[in-house]
Design a protein around this motif. Structure first.
Motif, PDB file in Angstrom:
ATOM      1  N   SER A  64       0.809  -1.218   0.000  1.00 57.34           N
ATOM      2  CA  SER A  64       0.000   0.000   0.000  1.00 57.34           C
ATOM      3  C   SER A  64       0.845   1.272   0.000  1.00 57.34           C
ATOM      4  CB  SER A  64      -0.930  -0.001   1.213  1.00 57.34           C
ATOM      5  OG  SER A  64      -1.853  -1.067   1.132  1.00 57.34           O
ATOM      6  N   LEU A  65       0.304   2.284  -0.641  1.00 59.39           N
ATOM      7  CA  LEU A  65       0.962   3.579  -0.736  1.00 59.39           C
ATOM      8  C   LEU A  65       0.377   4.560   0.265  1.00 59.39           C
ATOM      9  CD1 LEU A  65       0.947   3.983  -4.623  1.00 59.39           C
ATOM     10  CD2 LEU A  65       3.005   3.821  -3.219  1.00 59.39           C
ATOM     11  N   SER A  66       1.192   5.472   0.762  1.00 57.89           N
ATOM     12  CA  SER A  66       0.687   6.640   1.482  1.00 57.89           C
ATOM     13  C   SER A  66       0.364   7.715   0.445  1.00 57.89           C
ATOM     14  CB  SER A  66       1.739   7.161   2.458  1.00 57.89           C
ATOM     15  OG  SER A  66       2.853   7.684   1.736  1.00 57.89           O
ATOM     16  N   LYS A 101      -6.226  -3.431  -5.112  1.00 57.06           N
ATOM     17  CA  LYS A 101      -5.217  -4.480  -5.278  1.00 57.06           C
ATOM     18  C   LYS A 101      -4.064  -4.046  -6.174  1.00 57.06           C
ATOM     19  CE  LYS A 101      -8.114  -7.107  -3.051  1.00 57.06           C
ATOM     20  NZ  LYS A 101      -7.956  -7.401  -1.626  1.00 57.06           N
ATOM     21  N   VAL A 102      -4.388  -3.510  -7.330  1.00 58.78           N
ATOM     22  CA  VAL A 102      -3.379  -3.168  -8.334  1.00 58.78           C
ATOM     23  C   VAL A 102      -2.751  -1.808  -8.059  1.00 58.78           C
ATOM     24  CG1 VAL A 102      -3.035  -2.670 -10.781  1.00 58.78           C
ATOM     25  CG2 VAL A 102      -4.454  -4.610 -10.100  1.00 58.78           C
ATOM     26  N   PHE A 103      -3.581  -0.850  -7.629  1.00 53.81           N
ATOM     27  CA  PHE A 103      -3.098   0.519  -7.473  1.00 53.81           C
ATOM     28  C   PHE A 103      -2.689   0.860  -6.042  1.00 53.81           C
ATOM     29  CE2 PHE A 103      -5.713   0.644 -11.334  1.00 53.81           C
ATOM     30  CZ  PHE A 103      -4.759   1.138 -12.225  1.00 53.81           C
ATOM     31  N   SER A 104      -2.770  -0.101  -5.129  1.00 61.24           N
ATOM     32  CA  SER A 104      -2.227   0.041  -3.776  1.00 61.24           C
ATOM     33  C   SER A 104      -2.905   1.128  -2.963  1.00 61.24           C
ATOM     34  CB  SER A 104      -0.709   0.323  -3.840  1.00 61.24           C
ATOM     35  OG  SER A 104      -0.047  -0.668  -4.581  1.00 61.24           O
ATOM     36  N   LEU A 105      -4.197   1.379  -3.257  1.00 62.48           N
ATOM     37  CA  LEU A 105      -4.925   2.463  -2.596  1.00 62.48           C
ATOM     38  C   LEU A 105      -6.232   1.952  -2.002  1.00 62.48           C
ATOM     39  CD1 LEU A 105      -4.318   5.223  -5.307  1.00 62.48           C
ATOM     40  CD2 LEU A 105      -3.202   5.059  -3.073  1.00 62.48           C
ATOM     41  N   ALA A 106      -6.140   0.863  -1.242  1.00 62.70           N
ATOM     42  CA  ALA A 106      -7.344   0.253  -0.668  1.00 62.70           C
ATOM     43  C   ALA A 106      -8.073   1.206   0.266  1.00 62.70           C
ATOM     44  CB  ALA A 106      -6.980  -1.031   0.084  1.00 62.70           C
ATOM     45  N   GLY A 107      -7.344   2.125   0.909  1.00 63.22           N
ATOM     46  CA  GLY A 107      -7.954   3.050   1.852  1.00 63.22           C
ATOM     47  C   GLY A 107      -8.944   4.007   1.218  1.00 63.22           C
ATOM     48  N   LEU A 108      -8.923   4.127  -0.110  1.00 65.03           N
ATOM     49  CA  LEU A 108      -9.915   4.971  -0.777  1.00 65.03           C
ATOM     50  C   LEU A 108     -11.290   4.306  -0.800  1.00 65.03           C
ATOM     51  CD1 LEU A 108      -8.006   6.411  -3.878  1.00 65.03           C
ATOM     52  CD2 LEU A 108      -8.223   7.346  -1.571  1.00 65.03           C
ATOM     53  N   ARG A 109     -11.327   2.976  -0.649  1.00 64.35           N
ATOM     54  CA  ARG A 109     -12.577   2.213  -0.721  1.00 64.35           C
ATOM     55  C   ARG A 109     -13.364   2.600  -1.970  1.00 64.35           C
ATOM     56  NH1 ARG A 109     -11.618  -1.252  -0.162  1.00 64.35           N
ATOM     57  NH2 ARG A 109     -13.615  -2.221   0.207  1.00 64.35           N
ATOM     58  N   ALA A 114      -6.310  11.620  -9.643  1.00 60.42           N
ATOM     59  CA  ALA A 114      -4.888  11.968  -9.713  1.00 60.42           C
ATOM     60  C   ALA A 114      -4.034  10.724  -9.963  1.00 60.42           C
ATOM     61  CB  ALA A 114      -4.455  12.664  -8.424  1.00 60.42           C
ATOM     62  N   ALA A 115      -4.375   9.629  -9.300  1.00 61.16           N
ATOM     63  CA  ALA A 115      -3.609   8.391  -9.470  1.00 61.16           C
ATOM     64  C   ALA A 115      -3.742   7.838 -10.884  1.00 61.16           C
ATOM     65  CB  ALA A 115      -4.080   7.352  -8.455  1.00 61.16           C
ATOM     66  N   LEU A 116      -4.958   7.815 -11.415  1.00 58.38           N
ATOM     67  CA  LEU A 116      -5.180   7.199 -12.725  1.00 58.38           C
ATOM     68  C   LEU A 116      -4.631   8.031 -13.874  1.00 58.38           C
ATOM     69  CD1 LEU A 116      -8.728   5.626 -12.295  1.00 58.38           C
ATOM     70  CD2 LEU A 116      -6.511   4.474 -12.279  1.00 58.38           C
ATOM     71  N   ARG A 117      -4.360   9.290 -13.633  1.00 62.54           N
ATOM     72  CA  ARG A 117      -3.672  10.080 -14.661  1.00 62.54           C
ATOM     73  C   ARG A 117      -2.267   9.550 -14.897  1.00 62.54           C
ATOM     74  NH1 ARG A 117      -6.446  14.702 -12.437  1.00 62.54           N
ATOM     75  NH2 ARG A 117      -4.657  15.301 -11.138  1.00 62.54           N
ATOM     76  N   HIS A 118      -1.771   8.768 -13.948  1.00 62.20           N
ATOM     77  CA  HIS A 118      -0.424   8.194 -14.038  1.00 62.20           C
ATOM     78  C   HIS A 118      -0.498   6.674 -13.823  1.00 62.20           C
ATOM     79  CE1 HIS A 118       1.034  12.358 -13.728  1.00 62.20           C
ATOM     80  NE2 HIS A 118       0.119  12.495 -12.802  1.00 62.20           N
ATOM     81  N   SER A 119      -1.515   6.058 -14.380  1.00 65.00           N
ATOM     82  CA  SER A 119      -1.754   4.634 -14.120  1.00 65.00           C
ATOM     83  C   SER A 119      -0.562   3.765 -14.514  1.00 65.00           C
ATOM     84  CB  SER A 119      -3.015   4.159 -14.847  1.00 65.00           C
ATOM     85  OG  SER A 119      -2.909   4.352 -16.250  1.00 65.00           O
TER      86      SER A 119
END
Length: 374
Positions: A30-32, A223-231, A267-272
């Motif tokens: 996971s990412l911060s 799972k793939v983008f390491s951002l589970a905390g976004l739910r 913001a994350a998916l702009r750099h998927s």
């Protein structure tokens, strides 16, 4: 409503917090928020300044335009109007069943897989038929059996690609064969694709939403983008009936997703590709570590995963998987998931997409425990 206990989630909830070596987690490390901005090069100060000036309303009820555009970039033929944001892939799966399945409907699912894919339609009174995935077939479905079960009028076929817990990966050719089976039956085809893009080879993994007009893709930022905390997850489908029904039923249970969740996902998916490159690097390096360990452990066997973040490992002890995993947890701190959570006895699911050191120490702890049993 009679709902079976969700075995894997109850296990994770009970033991995860106290684990010394968590090799049960299935998300890529996971990412911060700080790490996300550093990786992508997005201007963190500008992002938070802009977001902080917004009123905290329900936001875009049918989804933040930027987020939906980012999701579309993960498919070949999906447009923003084909995307429905929801609370995680688990919320997406539930919404699909809630919207489409009625008592008595024929629903076909696979096993082992994420329990939602058969337990929820069973709870709705559907006529659920199971295609058992077998170790000797590399945990790929028997298409003759699937075709036999997919009688005309079948409402929904459910698959999971890449597979949880085994890491099996259906080829494009197999997916197209399953599409033909669904077409002949007139069935919708739901594919839980939360591990898509994490293959061990460079071959692309097609989405069912691109292959079939009644194909329903479910995925998330977890799972793939390491951002589970976004739910935050989504349904992607080109069929207008599915979109209409899901949006209508969504009004009763969700209304909208969080403004902050969708803004950060945008913001994350702009750099998927940057995030996918990171995740692929982790799973490919860590699977080599896991594979080397399995080859050294004479009492452990598995079918080497082709994709995803999980592997199903079998042991040769006369011990149930719950006993095995609980005893090992208490003796060594190694936390894995019992195979019986997936109705696969004498096995354990390992999540190998954690930090390398965590994986190495966790596997060493499993070895330590195994030594005590022989």
């Amino acid at each position: 409503m009679n709902m079976k206990p969700f075995a894997v989630e109850e296990w994770m909830n009970k033991w995860e917090k106290g684990a010394k070596y968590n090799i049960a987690e299935t998300c890529t490390d996971s990412l911060s928020a700080d790490e996300l901005f550093e990786l992508t090069g997005e201007d963190k100060e500008a992002f938070f300044k802009e977001f902080s000036s917004q009123r905290l309303t329900y936001g875009h009820v049918e989804g933040h335009p930027g987020f939906k555009k980012g999701v579309c970039g993960l498919y070949e033929s999906i447009k923003p109007e084909h995307v429905i944001p929801v609370h995680g892939a688990s919320g997406a799966n539930h919404l699909v069943f809630y919207s489409l399945v009625n008592p008595g409907d024929r629903v076909i699912s696979i096993m082992p897989t994420y329990q939602q894919l058969y337990a929820i339609p069973q709870s709705f009174g559907a006529d659920v038929k199971i295609v058992k995935l077998k170790k000797e077939n590399g945990y790929l479905p028997d298409l003759e059996e699937l075709e036999h079960l997919a009688v005309p009028g079948t409402k929904l076929i459910c698959i999971n690609n890449p597979n949880n817990p085994t890491g099996a990966l259906m080829s494009s050719g197999m997916l197209r064969q399953i599409v033909r089976i669904a077409e002949r039956a007139g069935a919708y085809l739901l594919c839980d694709e939360v591990y898509r893009h994490l293959s061990q080879e460079d071959d692309a993994c097609d989405s069912i939403a691109d292959l079939y007009e009644k194909g329903i893709s479910v995925s998330s930022m977890s799972k793939v983008f390491s951002l589970a905390g976004l739910r935050l997850g989504w349904i992607a489908c080109q069929n207008p009936d599915v979109i209409r029904e899901c949006l209508s039923h969504r009004d009763y249970s969700l209304i909208s997703c969080g403004m902050f969740d969708e803004a950060l996902a945008d913001a994350a998916l702009r750099h998927s590709e940057i995030l996918l490159e990171r995740s692929r690097g982790i799973v490919r390096e860590n699977l080599r570590i896991l594979d080397d360990w399995v080859q050294r452990e004479k009492h452990i066997s598995y079918v080497r995963p082709k994709a995803g973040t999980t592997a199903l490992l079998f042991y040769d002890l006369e011990l149930s998987s719950y006993e095995f995993c609980e005893e090992m947890y208490h003796k060594t701190g190694a936390f894995v998931t019992p195979g019986d959570c997936f109705e696969e006895p004498k096995s354990m699911r390992i999540g190998y997409a954690c930090k390398r050191q965590e994986l190495e120490r966790g596997l060493a702890a499993v070895s330590e425990y195994m030594i005590t049993k022989y």
